[in-house]
Scaffold this motif. Structure first.
Motif, PDB file in Angstrom:
ATOM      1  N   UNK A 187      -7.188   1.975  11.681  1.00  0.00           N
ATOM      2  CA  UNK A 187      -7.162   0.680  10.964  1.00  0.00           C
ATOM      3  C   UNK A 187      -6.154  -0.087  11.781  1.00  0.00           C
ATOM      4  N   UNK A 188      -6.544  -1.272  11.951  1.00  0.00           N
ATOM      5  CA  UNK A 188      -5.556  -2.441  12.591  1.00  0.00           C
ATOM      6  C   UNK A 188      -5.663  -3.634  11.834  1.00  0.00           C
ATOM      7  N   UNK A 189      -4.475  -4.214  11.301  1.00  0.00           N
ATOM      8  CA  UNK A 189      -4.773  -5.277  10.271  1.00  0.00           C
ATOM      9  C   UNK A 189      -3.396  -6.212  10.666  1.00  0.00           C
ATOM     10  N   UNK A 190      -3.529  -7.346  10.303  1.00  0.00           N
ATOM     11  CA  UNK A 190      -2.375  -8.422  10.361  1.00  0.00           C
ATOM     12  C   UNK A 190      -1.264  -8.337   9.374  1.00  0.00           C
ATOM     13  N   UNK A 191      -1.846  -7.662   8.188  1.00  0.00           N
ATOM     14  CA  UNK A 191      -0.756  -7.605   7.039  1.00  0.00           C
ATOM     15  C   UNK A 191      -0.724  -6.105   6.688  1.00  0.00           C
ATOM     16  N   UNK A 192       0.499  -5.678   6.295  1.00  0.00           N
ATOM     17  CA  UNK A 192       0.498  -4.337   5.921  1.00  0.00           C
ATOM     18  C   UNK A 192      -0.298  -3.987   4.630  1.00  0.00           C
ATOM     19  N   UNK A 193      -0.422  -4.998   3.657  1.00  0.00           N
ATOM     20  CA  UNK A 193      -1.351  -4.468   2.157  1.00  0.00           C
ATOM     21  C   UNK A 193      -2.647  -4.338   2.906  1.00  0.00           C
ATOM     22  N   UNK A 194      -3.022  -5.269   3.904  1.00  0.00           N
ATOM     23  CA  UNK A 194      -4.564  -5.070   4.189  1.00  0.00           C
ATOM     24  C   UNK A 194      -4.860  -3.660   4.769  1.00  0.00           C
ATOM     25  N   UNK A 195      -3.918  -3.290   5.992  1.00  0.00           N
ATOM     26  CA  UNK A 195      -3.990  -1.859   6.329  1.00  0.00           C
ATOM     27  C   UNK A 195      -3.850  -0.816   5.301  1.00  0.00           C
ATOM     28  N   UNK A 196      -3.084  -1.004   4.299  1.00  0.00           N
ATOM     29  CA  UNK A 196      -2.929   0.012   3.195  1.00  0.00           C
ATOM     30  C   UNK A 196      -4.171   0.085   2.399  1.00  0.00           C
ATOM     31  N   UNK A 197      -4.652  -0.934   1.844  1.00  0.00           N
ATOM     32  CA  UNK A 197      -5.712  -1.074   1.041  1.00  0.00           C
ATOM     33  C   UNK A 197      -6.945  -0.720   1.240  1.00  0.00           C
ATOM     34  N   UNK A 198      -7.273  -1.006   2.629  1.00  0.00           N
ATOM     35  CA  UNK A 198      -8.520  -0.845   3.139  1.00  0.00           C
ATOM     36  C   UNK A 198      -8.508   0.702   3.900  1.00  0.00           C
ATOM     37  N   UNK A 199      -7.365   1.109   4.377  1.00  0.00           N
ATOM     38  CA  UNK A 199      -7.263   2.407   4.974  1.00  0.00           C
ATOM     39  C   UNK A 199      -7.271   3.433   4.180  1.00  0.00           C
ATOM     40  N   UNK A 200      -6.697   3.161   2.894  1.00  0.00           N
ATOM     41  CA  UNK A 200      -6.843   4.551   2.147  1.00  0.00           C
ATOM     42  C   UNK A 200      -5.520   5.318   2.356  1.00  0.00           C
ATOM     43  N   UNK A 201      -5.627   6.742   2.023  1.00  0.00           N
ATOM     44  CA  UNK A 201      -4.564   7.563   2.139  1.00  0.00           C
ATOM     45  C   UNK A 201      -4.185   8.058   3.467  1.00  0.00           C
ATOM     46  N   UNK A 202      -5.048   8.512   4.302  1.00  0.00           N
ATOM     47  CA  UNK A 202      -4.789   9.157   5.260  1.00  0.00           C
ATOM     48  C   UNK A 202      -5.698   8.800   6.281  1.00  0.00           C
ATOM     49  N   UNK A 203      -5.681   7.682   7.082  1.00  0.00           N
ATOM     50  CA  UNK A 203      -6.328   7.618   8.408  1.00  0.00           C
ATOM     51  C   UNK A 203      -5.585   8.177   9.723  1.00  0.00           C
ATOM     52  N   UNK A 204      -6.413   8.446  10.573  1.00  0.00           N
ATOM     53  CA  UNK A 204      -5.852   9.005  11.536  1.00  0.00           C
ATOM     54  C   UNK A 204      -5.058   8.073  12.566  1.00  0.00           C
ATOM     55  N   UNK A 205      -5.340   6.747  12.508  1.00  0.00           N
ATOM     56  CA  UNK A 205      -4.203   5.597  13.039  1.00  0.00           C
ATOM     57  C   UNK A 205      -4.343   4.473  12.185  1.00  0.00           C
TER      58      UNK A 205
END
Length: 556
Positions: A159-177
């Protein structure tokens, strides 16, 4: 803002339950993509997509010639970044994800700051709304990457995002990066995580980019008609003719430009190469949260030269990203959508045949007992209270009655507040928590939902307010525009709810479905294509059949 490595242990129970209940994996279909690329373009409304579609000749043009749902819906009323991103890869509305807004009030916590941010972990000592530890703590459901790893532990998620909330909500609990941009650090961060070489290299390059000025951009031919200065209320600044140049170390200018999206895409591509995503035995997932369109929309509105330049730049950057991916020969599937739409500045709307477009009356601001707004002060005076009785984050949305009041007094405050808001000419509707609890969940196509159903889709009994205020259409909830904040979103109206949902894969027969669908439909659609089972009844969305013929991509 202090940011630490996301805490994922709270998700163990949810994932274990999902694993225990999961149906057995079906026989593999003849062809599954090796890589899914899921992209969210923050504030990319369906209106903007249709307005500029004919002018795209890069990545957005490619996607517009795939399977197109031009009337996707973020069906809920709280059309903000966090709730919108929470729907995209979970298959669930905010009423199920628990992400009812970007922030809400938790009046049960002991801390002085009771305004909770959607991506903070409130268990961390000293956590506040603005000084927090980034975590998926508040997300109540797994995301696509979590389902993929449960089905096949070999699957990898970045996951790479411009906002932390985008990275968290789309990435879920435990992405590798998982990496997101932190403007204070001027870098992509995930404190506590080992920094791979692509991230270190990207951050070093961006430090150099930010240290130098950026000349004003040339105006594309299509943007010329949009380049006209429109004075904002107060007369201190205008929007409409900015060319998105910037001085050295202008972090805000960087975020509100195509350079920001290109940085996210470039880091996503570099992580894909480093992790060899799409080249293993299982299907992998690359998630990209592009935020520049949102920063441009907030700063300048969405009908000036600024947004035109941004969208042409986004189209070009996506084109380069896809060409790089094409060169690998990987069989990949792309999904692109948005977390919400947006509304133009009312000053330009009035010039463009919308005379009832206005800025919100500041008298609607609730405030808090510690920092009362006009409505809180009005109620305190009318009811002869020692302090303002409301908690609210502005002039609309969830409102909370001070729990320190005796029950009978709280009832008087609630009744008086509801009457006061309903009587205001800029308020369309007010629903109490009791009314929302009793309301059935929305059914049918989201373009036919009532306001009550839209509010129900955002209602969580533990987190939502004692009542919710919905403003009338075309009321911008910013009374006094300032730098970076001239226009916004967040309403229950279609200009904020409608977003495009686009799918592309080499060999996928294109078609367009103009009828309304939901962003909650994306998860089951992608899960079916890659053969990941989702237990019926655990999500709100339905699978969208992307097979143009008699066969169905929803049948494994």
């Amino acid at each position: 803002m202090t940011i630490a490595r996301p805490v994922a242990t709270f998700a163990a129970a949810a994932l274990a339950a999902a694993a225990a209940l999961a149906v057995p994996a079906a026989a593999q279909p003849p062809s599954r993509p090796k890589l899914v690329v899921a992209i969210s373009v923050d504030q990319f409304s369906a209106d903007l997509f249709q307005q500029y579609r004919q002018h795209f000749d890069g990545g957005l043009h490619r996607l517009s010639e795939g399977v197109v749902f031009p009337a996707g819906y973020q069906g809920h009323n709280a059309t903000e970044t966090c709730p919108g991103h929470s729907t995209i890869l979970t298959g669930s509305r905010p009423s199920r994800t628990g992400i009812i807004a970007n922030n809400w009030f938790n009046l049960r916590v002991a801390r002085e700051d009771k305004n909770v941010y959607c991506s903070e972990d409130p268990r961390i000592p000293g956590s506040t709304h603005s000084n927090y530890t980034v975590s998926p703590y508040h997300l109540r459901v797994p995301a696509l990457g979590d389902h993929m790893k449960r089905a096949d532990p070999r699957a990898r998620v970045a996951v790479v995002a411009g906002k932390d909330r985008a990275a968290i909500m789309m990435g879920g609990y435990a992405p590798d990066q998982r990496w997101w941009w932190d403007s204070r650090a001027s870098a992509f961060v995930n404190p506590g995580a080992a920094v791979p070489q692509p991230v270190a290299a990207a951050n070093a390059e961006l430090q150099d980019v930010l240290s130098r000025p950026r000349a004003a951009r040339s105006l594309p031919k299509v943007c010329e008609a949009h380049s006209r200065a429109v004075p904002l209320v107060g007369g201190t600044r205008s929007v409409g003719d900015n060319r998105l140049g910037r001085e050295e170390n202008d972090k805000d200018g960087f975020r509100a430009s195509p350079d920001f999206d290109r940085a996210v895409l470039d880091l996503g591509a570099a992580l894909r190469r480093d992790m060899r995503l799409g080249q293993g035995e299982a299907t992998d997932l690359l998630i990209l949260g592009l935020s520049a369109t949102d920063y441009v929309g907030h700063s300048f509105g969405n009908q000036g030269a600024e947004m035109c330049i941004q969208l042409m730049g986004l189209d070009d950057a996506l084109g380069a990203f896809f060409r790089d991916l094409d060169a690998t020969g990987i069989d990949y599937l792309v999904m692109l959508t948005a977390d919400h739409g947006g509304h133009d500045v009312p000053e330009r709307n009035r010039q463009h045949a919308i005379p009832d477009a206005v800025r919100v009356d500041p008298a609607l601001n609730a405030g808090t007992p510690q920092r009362p707004g006009p409505m809180g002060e009005r109620l305190a005076a009318a009811l002869k209270l020692a302090r303002a009785p409301l908690y609210g984050d502005g002039p609309f949305g969830d409102m909370y009655v001070d729990p320190a009041l005796p029950a009978a007094q709280r009832k008087r405050v609630l009744d008086a507040a509801v009457r006061a808001y309903r009587a205001h000419p800029q308020v369309e509707a007010v629903f109490t928590a009791a009314e929302l609890r009793a309301a059935p969940a929305p059914q049918g196509a989201p373009d036919h939902w009532s306001l009550l159903e839209r509010a129900k889709a955002s209602f969580d009994p533990e987190r939502s307010g004692d009542f919710i205020v919905l403003l009338k259409p075309r009321v911008t909830p910013i009374s006094e525009p300032g730098p970076g904040y001239a226009a916004t979103h967040g309403s229950p109206w279609d200009y904020d709810r409608r977003v495009p949902i686009l799918f592309w894969r080499k060999g996928l027969v294109p078609f367009e479905q103009p009828l309304a669908v939901e962003t909650a439909d994306i998860l089951p659609t992608l899960a079916a294509i890659i053969g990941v089972p989702i237990l019926p009844g655990t999500i709100d969305g339905r699978c969208l059949d992307l097979d143009e013929g008699e066969a169905s991509s929803c049948v494994r």
